[in-house]
Design a protein around this motif. Structure first.
Motif, short mmCIF file in Angstrom:
data_model
loop_
_atom_site.label_atom_id
_atom_site.label_comp_id
_atom_site.label_asym_id
_atom_site.label_seq_id
_atom_site.Cartn_x
_atom_site.Cartn_y
_atom_site.Cartn_z
N ALA A 1 -4.04 3.85 -7.30
CA ALA A 1 -3.33 3.29 -8.46
C ALA A 1 -3.47 4.18 -9.69
O ALA A 1 -3.59 3.70 -10.82
CB ALA A 1 -3.78 1.86 -8.76
N ASP B 1 -2.15 -0.88 -4.20
CA ASP B 1 -1.22 -0.84 -5.31
C ASP B 1 -1.78 -1.54 -6.54
O ASP B 1 -1.27 -1.37 -7.66
CB ASP B 1 0.11 -1.48 -4.91
CG ASP B 1 0.70 -0.86 -3.65
OD1 ASP B 1 0.59 0.38 -3.50
OD2 ASP B 1 1.25 -1.60 -2.81
N PRO C 1 3.65 -5.84 -2.70
CA PRO C 1 2.56 -4.89 -2.94
C PRO C 1 1.34 -5.17 -2.08
O PRO C 1 1.15 -6.26 -1.55
CB PRO C 1 2.25 -5.11 -4.43
CG PRO C 1 2.59 -6.54 -4.67
CD PRO C 1 3.77 -6.84 -3.78
N TRP D 1 8.34 -0.77 -9.78
CA TRP D 1 9.07 -0.97 -8.51
C TRP D 1 9.80 -2.31 -8.50
O TRP D 1 10.20 -2.79 -7.43
CB TRP D 1 8.09 -0.93 -7.34
CG TRP D 1 7.12 0.21 -7.35
CD1 TRP D 1 7.29 1.45 -7.89
CD2 TRP D 1 5.79 0.20 -6.80
NE1 TRP D 1 6.17 2.22 -7.71
CE2 TRP D 1 5.22 1.47 -7.05
CE3 TRP D 1 5.04 -0.75 -6.12
CZ2 TRP D 1 3.94 1.82 -6.63
CZ3 TRP D 1 3.76 -0.42 -5.71
CH2 TRP D 1 3.22 0.85 -5.96
N ASP E 1 0.83 -1.20 0.00
CA ASP E 1 0.00 0.00 0.00
C ASP E 1 0.86 1.25 0.00
O ASP E 1 0.70 2.14 0.85
CB ASP E 1 -0.99 -0.01 1.17
CG ASP E 1 -2.26 -0.80 0.84
OD1 ASP E 1 -2.32 -1.41 -0.24
OD2 ASP E 1 -3.18 -0.82 1.68
N ILE F 1 2.86 -1.77 -11.43
CA ILE F 1 3.61 -2.19 -10.24
C ILE F 1 5.04 -2.55 -10.62
O ILE F 1 5.96 -2.43 -9.80
CB ILE F 1 2.90 -3.37 -9.54
CG1 ILE F 1 1.58 -2.89 -8.89
CG2 ILE F 1 3.78 -4.00 -8.48
CD1 ILE F 1 0.77 -4.00 -8.24
N PHE G 1 2.44 5.79 -9.24
CA PHE G 1 3.51 4.80 -9.33
C PHE G 1 4.88 5.45 -9.43
O PHE G 1 5.84 5.02 -8.80
CB PHE G 1 3.25 3.86 -10.51
CG PHE G 1 2.09 2.95 -10.30
CD1 PHE G 1 2.24 1.73 -9.64
CD2 PHE G 1 0.82 3.29 -10.75
CE1 PHE G 1 1.16 0.89 -9.44
CE2 PHE G 1 -0.27 2.45 -10.55
CZ PHE G 1 -0.10 1.25 -9.89
N ALA H 1 5.75 7.00 -6.11
CA ALA H 1 6.16 5.97 -5.15
C ALA H 1 7.57 5.46 -5.45
O ALA H 1 8.33 5.16 -4.52
CB ALA H 1 5.17 4.82 -5.15
#
Length: 301
Positions: free
Chosen positions: A74, A103, A99, A116, A69, A113, A79, A82
């Motif tokens: 989202a 997310d 995740p 990351w 989180d 995602i 993204f 983050a």
């Protein structure tokens, strides 16, 4: 052997929220956006999160685990925001991420995602390999095992799910670790037991069946935004599962202020010792430390 220190934080829910385009506010996102504007923006504060991360740096842990989180709705811009925040916390080698449901809030942006992925790449995976769960990372005397319970859900639902393929892969990975003396830490976003049907891990019993067969020494999760300790059966005794409040939260209702956990892990002879120390905001002041407690001694068999 010197102690290995693992810091655990979760649910930073990074703000401020990027301005959404009108077409992005459909379905579940529309409800989430209303909730963010109404109250969550005042609960999840970036200055609180920054102070918590600064305190983690002063503790100089050997590794940092984050259990999901990072974001809220989202939105595409979240993204990238983050990823910048993750880079400020530490390098991918020093920070491990799994995740959370926010997310993967909507199906349309699940693939983002992968921005990351450096923080979720298992040892030995090539730079171009796709995101895959579970993954394993060895850091000092620890083996970190990351699984993803992050799936899009219907409005008003925040459940998680691992699925048969991931559970089978986890069973196989833990089988291959048989005889490995490393201290094993499972990272997951959802708790393994929940009183709230709309927030539960739907295949928790299947995961617990695996954990009854294979040694895991510590389970770390987020999602509930509270201090939590639960115990589950393992092949050689009870295994602690530890939850932590949101890393950006002001106290509200029954939810505590932002905090994180520090685990000091040492091996003596044929046993592991794990101690937990909580550091968090107290009475609106700065970050303070709570009492240290020994979680357990893990006997290697």
């Amino acid at each position: 052997m010197a102690a290995f220190t693992l810091a655990h934080l979760s649910d930073p829910h990074l703000g401020p929220l990027p301005a959404p385009k009108l077409h992005q506010l459909a379905g579940k996102r529309a409800l989430g956006y209303q909730n963010w504007k109404r109250s969550r923006h005042a609960i999840h504060r970036r200055d609180v999160l920054d102070a918590l991360v600064a305190d983690i740096r002063t503790q100089a842990p050997d590794h940092i685990a984050i259990t999901g989180d990072l974001i809220n709705l989202a939105l595409p811009g979240e993204f990238t925001q983050a990823r910048t925040w993750l880079e400020s916390v530490g390098a991918p080698h020093d920070v491990t991420l799994v995740p959370g449901n926010h997310d993967a809030y909507v199906r349309a942006t699940q693939k983002q995602i992968s921005e990351w992925i450096g923080y979720m790449r298992g040892d030995g995976a090539s730079a171009g390999a796709p995101l895959s769960f579970p993954f394993l990372r060895r850091r000092g005397p620890l083996t970190l095992i990351g699984v993803s319970s992050a799936v899009p859900t219907a409005p008003f639902m925040a459940t998680g799910w691992l699925g048969h393929a991931q559970l089978d892969a986890l069973d196989n990975a833990l089988s291959q670790l048989a005889g490995d003396p490393n201290f094993r830490v499972l990272l997951i976003h959802h708790p393994l037991s929940s009183k709230s049907s709309y927030k539960r891990l739907t295949d928790a019993e299947a995961l617990l069946t695996i954990l009854r067969r294979h040694r895991v020494d510590l389970i770390l999760h987020g999602h509930d935004h509270i201090h939590s300790t639960m115990w589950f059966d393992g092949p050689h005794g009870r295994v602690p599962a530890i939850g932590v409040p949101s890393a950006s939260a002001m106290p509200y209702r029954h939810y505590p202020a932002a905090a994180y956990n520090l685990f000091s892990i040492t091996r003596g002879g044929d046993a592991w010792r794990c101690e937990q120390r909580v550091r968090g905001f107290v009475d609106g002041a700065g970050v303070e430390s709570a009492e240290v407690r020994e979680l357990q001694r893990v006997q290697l068999i």
